[in-house]
Design a protein around this motif. Sequence first.
Motif, PDB file in Angstrom:
ATOM      1  N   VAL A 298       1.958  14.505   1.675  1.00 26.87           N
ATOM      2  CA  VAL A 298       2.010  13.039   1.660  1.00 26.87           C
ATOM      3  C   VAL A 298       3.325  12.569   1.051  1.00 26.87           C
ATOM      4  N   ALA A 299       3.750  13.222  -0.040  1.00 28.92           N
ATOM      5  CA  ALA A 299       5.018  12.843  -0.671  1.00 28.92           C
ATOM      6  C   ALA A 299       6.176  13.047   0.292  1.00 28.92           C
ATOM      7  N   ALA A 300       6.186  14.166   1.014  1.00 28.41           N
ATOM      8  CA  ALA A 300       7.260  14.433   1.982  1.00 28.41           C
ATOM      9  C   ALA A 300       7.234  13.420   3.120  1.00 28.41           C
ATOM     10  N   LEU A 301       6.048  13.085   3.586  1.00 28.65           N
ATOM     11  CA  LEU A 301       5.914  12.089   4.654  1.00 28.65           C
ATOM     12  C   LEU A 301       6.465  10.740   4.205  1.00 28.65           C
TER      13      LEU A 301
ATOM     14  N   LEU B 103       0.832  -1.201   0.000  1.00 28.42           N
ATOM     15  CA  LEU B 103       0.000   0.000   0.000  1.00 28.42           C
ATOM     16  C   LEU B 103       0.868   1.253   0.000  1.00 28.42           C
ATOM     17  N   LEU B 104       1.900   1.276   0.844  1.00 29.10           N
ATOM     18  CA  LEU B 104       2.797   2.425   0.889  1.00 29.10           C
ATOM     19  C   LEU B 104       3.537   2.610  -0.435  1.00 29.10           C
ATOM     20  N   GLN B 105       3.964   1.526  -1.048  1.00 34.09           N
ATOM     21  CA  GLN B 105       4.640   1.633  -2.348  1.00 34.09           C
ATOM     22  C   GLN B 105       3.692   2.180  -3.407  1.00 34.09           C
ATOM     23  N   ASP B 106       2.446   1.700  -3.399  1.00 32.77           N
ATOM     24  CA  ASP B 106       1.468   2.193  -4.366  1.00 32.77           C
ATOM     25  C   ASP B 106       1.162   3.666  -4.134  1.00 32.77           C
ATOM     26  N   LEU B 107       1.026   4.045  -2.869  1.00 39.99           N
ATOM     27  CA  LEU B 107       0.771   5.441  -2.532  1.00 39.99           C
ATOM     28  C   LEU B 107       1.946   6.315  -2.950  1.00 39.99           C
ATOM     29  N   GLU B 108       3.147   5.840  -2.693  1.00 42.21           N
ATOM     30  CA  GLU B 108       4.341   6.590  -3.077  1.00 42.21           C
ATOM     31  C   GLU B 108       4.392   6.776  -4.593  1.00 42.21           C
TER      32      GLU B 108
ATOM     33  N   ARG C 268       8.713  10.201   1.876  1.00 45.71           N
ATOM     34  CA  ARG C 268      10.177  10.299   1.767  1.00 45.71           C
ATOM     35  C   ARG C 268      10.836  10.199   3.139  1.00 45.71           C
ATOM     36  N   ARG C 269      10.268  10.895   4.138  1.00 42.20           N
ATOM     37  CA  ARG C 269      10.841  10.829   5.499  1.00 42.20           C
ATOM     38  C   ARG C 269      10.777   9.422   6.044  1.00 42.20           C
ATOM     39  N   HIS C 270       9.637   8.762   5.824  1.00 45.92           N
ATOM     40  CA  HIS C 270       9.470   7.390   6.333  1.00 45.92           C
ATOM     41  C   HIS C 270      10.459   6.445   5.657  1.00 45.92           C
TER      42      HIS C 270
END
Length: 109
Positions: free
Chosen positions: A97-100, A55-60, A102-104
């Motif tokens: 969301v993109a910055a979040l 899910l995180l990869q798809d969101l990214e 990247r930080r994660h």
Amino acid sequence: MARHPQPRRITLGGREAVALTVEEYEQLMASRRQIGGQSARVRVLGQQVKRTEQLLQDLETLVAAPPERCREQPGAMCADGGTTQADADRGCLRCAVAALLRRHRDSAS
């Protein structure tokens, strides 16, 4: 530290075996049931982790490529072509969301 009782070894029909009391056998079976339940929970958690990673990869992927007009500068309004404040807020949310993500990703490495 408690000393673990050593099982009694016996020979039955020429083969070595271990003799347990009924209580020891019941404790052994209870431990096996607990371990079985724990491994089922670990398996489910592993599946949830894999789904969450996907899910995180798809969101990214969705937010990775900013619109050409999005400046992604701290404090700057996103110029994503919207004409209303709601349009601008959506653009800024994409940047947040993109910055979040990247930080994660950077902190996980």
